[in-house]
Design an enzyme around this catalytic site. Structure first.
Site, PDB file in Angstrom:
ATOM      1  N   ILE A 101       0.835  -1.205   0.000  1.00 49.27           N
ATOM      2  CA  ILE A 101       0.000   0.000   0.000  1.00 49.27           C
ATOM      3  C   ILE A 101       0.866   1.250   0.000  1.00 49.27           C
ATOM      4  CG2 ILE A 101      -1.671   1.326   1.358  1.00 49.27           C
ATOM      5  CD1 ILE A 101      -2.830  -1.373   2.279  1.00 49.27           C
ATOM      6  N   ASP A 105      10.700   2.863   6.780  1.00 49.64           N
ATOM      7  CA  ASP A 105      10.391   1.448   6.959  1.00 49.64           C
ATOM      8  C   ASP A 105      11.571   0.795   7.660  1.00 49.64           C
ATOM      9  OD1 ASP A 105       8.250  -0.630   5.206  1.00 49.64           O
ATOM     10  OD2 ASP A 105       9.871  -1.461   6.396  1.00 49.64           O
ATOM     11  N   ASP A 134      -9.617   4.846  10.048  1.00 47.57           N
ATOM     12  CA  ASP A 134     -10.470   3.783   9.498  1.00 47.57           C
ATOM     13  C   ASP A 134     -10.473   2.541  10.375  1.00 47.57           C
ATOM     14  OD1 ASP A 134     -12.099   2.682   7.319  1.00 47.57           O
ATOM     15  OD2 ASP A 134     -10.377   1.406   6.875  1.00 47.57           O
ATOM     16  N   GLU A 179     -13.701  -2.827  17.613  1.00 51.20           N
ATOM     17  CA  GLU A 179     -14.676  -2.548  16.571  1.00 51.20           C
ATOM     18  C   GLU A 179     -15.910  -3.425  16.745  1.00 51.20           C
ATOM     19  OE1 GLU A 179     -12.665  -3.081  12.856  1.00 51.20           O
ATOM     20  OE2 GLU A 179     -11.299  -1.384  13.176  1.00 51.20           O
ATOM     21  N   HIS A 235     -13.751   0.873   9.072  1.00 51.33           N
ATOM     22  CA  HIS A 235     -12.856  -0.164   8.552  1.00 51.33           C
ATOM     23  C   HIS A 235     -13.237  -0.542   7.118  1.00 51.33           C
ATOM     24  CE1 HIS A 235      -9.977  -3.503  10.111  1.00 51.33           C
ATOM     25  NE2 HIS A 235      -9.772  -3.270   8.829  1.00 51.33           N
ATOM     26  N   GLY A 289     -11.412   0.565   4.346  1.00 55.37           N
ATOM     27  CA  GLY A 289     -10.315   0.846   3.422  1.00 55.37           C
ATOM     28  C   GLY A 289     -10.331  -0.045   2.200  1.00 55.37           C
ATOM     29  N   GLY A 290     -10.610  -1.319   2.395  1.00 55.03           N
ATOM     30  CA  GLY A 290     -10.664  -2.261   1.277  1.00 55.03           C
ATOM     31  C   GLY A 290     -12.068  -2.599   0.849  1.00 55.03           C
TER      32      GLY A 290
END
Length: 417
Positions: free
Chosen positions: A156, A175, A258, A263, A286, A288-289
């Site tokens: 991503i 990273d 998100d 949750e 949630h 995002g996808g």
């Protein structure tokens, strides 16, 4: 073994294109629309061979110990931190996910939110909905020329990097692993260096336990005054109480979240968060996808991996077992998938056992991952039950599956341990 078809249980509504793929692999598919808690899941898994979930169901060690005969688990999402991967591997249960299928959807949501927050569209929208006309450029900026700081430069993060550059943004990233910078993106030597220069900070790291709480008060205080913060990654990474304080005192100009530590399991259940009702904050459940395109891709991809494992023992892109794919052999009559503890000499002992019982090996592949080894063997002769029983009873055996005609159908008379 009996003639009852193996069963697959799919939770949390993965795309329906998964069903025919699993059915063609000989599985009887059933569904449950929401997530299940631990006790509910243990009860629901009676007689189930393959489990499909999304991010709301926790497959704990207790669940796995209650159902060690599960063959595989499919996570119809990117993350697998909701599954005890080590416990699954110790029981020879293969786990698959969809590491690439919803990448574009998450990237597009991040870009949309960066623009919306930088232009303070949330504030303008709320004012008009409340009946107030407030036309102003105060606090509103173009994203062109601003610096996007990406924490986590994986699938991503890298695609977001390319899209952001196309919008005219400067991209820096951090990273912990060595990653090739795409385009003009610049790798930062530390997270602190990134936070000092980024106008927008966005998290895209994985859910490994060591990342829990990685972004707290100290990190927010290192961000530029008036910067924007996004988390479309994992809820437990961030101290949202600290984020709330920084939003209210103006240190952070806006945020998009998100994912949350806790949750709701089902649609319609109450949602509580300290981030509700804050200015210039976008909260999404949630998603995002959660585009039709991403869910279709995920359903096809994960179901395909589960079906391939069911039919031929392929562990290509498994997240917890060695990744092996043995091409089918026209001369093979049986395929044996053998998960074992990674102990020296196991393969030699297995082959010796097959040979002593007259089983002829046509092809074989071995891989190891930590404490677990996996061998796929094609047998071109009859496979005596005595040979299967002898291998099943070996001290280091975790699981033995026998399949007939690789890639077509699982054996009805195979043994499994």
């Amino acid at each position: 073994m009996g003639s009852v078809a193996p069963r697959a249980l799919l939770l949390e509504n993965p795309h329906t294109n998964a069903d025919p793929i699993l059915s063609r692999a000989g599985l009887e598919v059933s569904r449950h629309p929401g997530a299940l808690d631990e006790d509910e899941l243990i009860e629901a898994l009676d007689g189930v061979d393959i489990l499909g979930i999304r991010s709301g169901t926790q497959v704990t060690e207790r669940v796995i110990e209650a159902h060690p005969n599960l063959t595989a688990i499919g996570a119809f999402c990117i993350g697998t931190n909701q599954i005890d991967l080590r416990a699954a591997a110790r029981r020879g249960i293969a786990v698959f996910n969809a590491p690439f299928s919803n990448t574009r959807s998450v990237v597009e949501l991040a870009v949309a939110e960066v623009i919306a927050l930088t232009r303070r569209l949330t504030v303008r929208d709320k004012a008009l909905h409340s009946g107030t006309w407030d036309k102003t450029a105060s606090g509103s900026h173009e994203v062109r020329g601003r610096t996007l700081g990406i924490i986590g430069y994986g699938n991503i993060g890298t695609q977001l990097s390319v899209v952001a550059e196309a919008l005219g943004m400067r991209v820096v990233f951090y990273d912990t692993a060595e990653k090739l910078a795409l385009g003009n993106a610049h790798r930062m030597g530390s997270l602190s260096e990134l936070l000092a220069v980024a106008d927008v900070v966005t998290l895209h790291v994985d859910g490994r336990p060591g990342n829990a709480g990685m972004f707290g008060r100290e990190k927010f205080e290192q961000m530029k005054h008036g910067a924007i913060f996004l988390n479309l990654s994992r809820g437990f990474l961030v101290d949202y109480g600290a984020l709330r304080e920084k939003i209210l005192d103006g240190s952070i100009a806006g945020a998009a979240v998100d994912v949350f530590p806790n949750e709701p399991r089902r649609n319609g259940e109450p949602f509580e968060s300290e981030l509700r009702n804050l200015p210039n904050v976008i909260l999404t459940p949630h998603v995002g996808g959660s585009t039709q395109e991403a869910q279709e891709n995920i359903g096809h991809f994960v179901a395909g991996k589960l079906a391939a494992y069911q039919r031929s023992g392929s562990t290509d892109l498994s997240v917890n077992l060695p990744r092996l794919t043995l091409p089918p052999s026209a001369a093979a009559r049986y395929r044996v998938g053998f998960v074992h503890r990674n102990t020296p000499g196991v393969l030699a002992l297995v082959n010796q056992t097959f040979a002593e019982h007259g089983a002829n090996i046509e092809g074989q592949i071995l891989g190891t991952l930590g404490e677990i080894g996996y061998v796929v063997t094609d047998i071109g002769s009859e496979l005596p039950r005595e040979a299967v029983a002898a291998v099943s009873e070996m001290e280091d055996t975790v699981r033995l599956r026998v399949m007939t005609r690789p890639g077509v159908q699982e054996a009805t008379d195979g043994e499994e341990r």
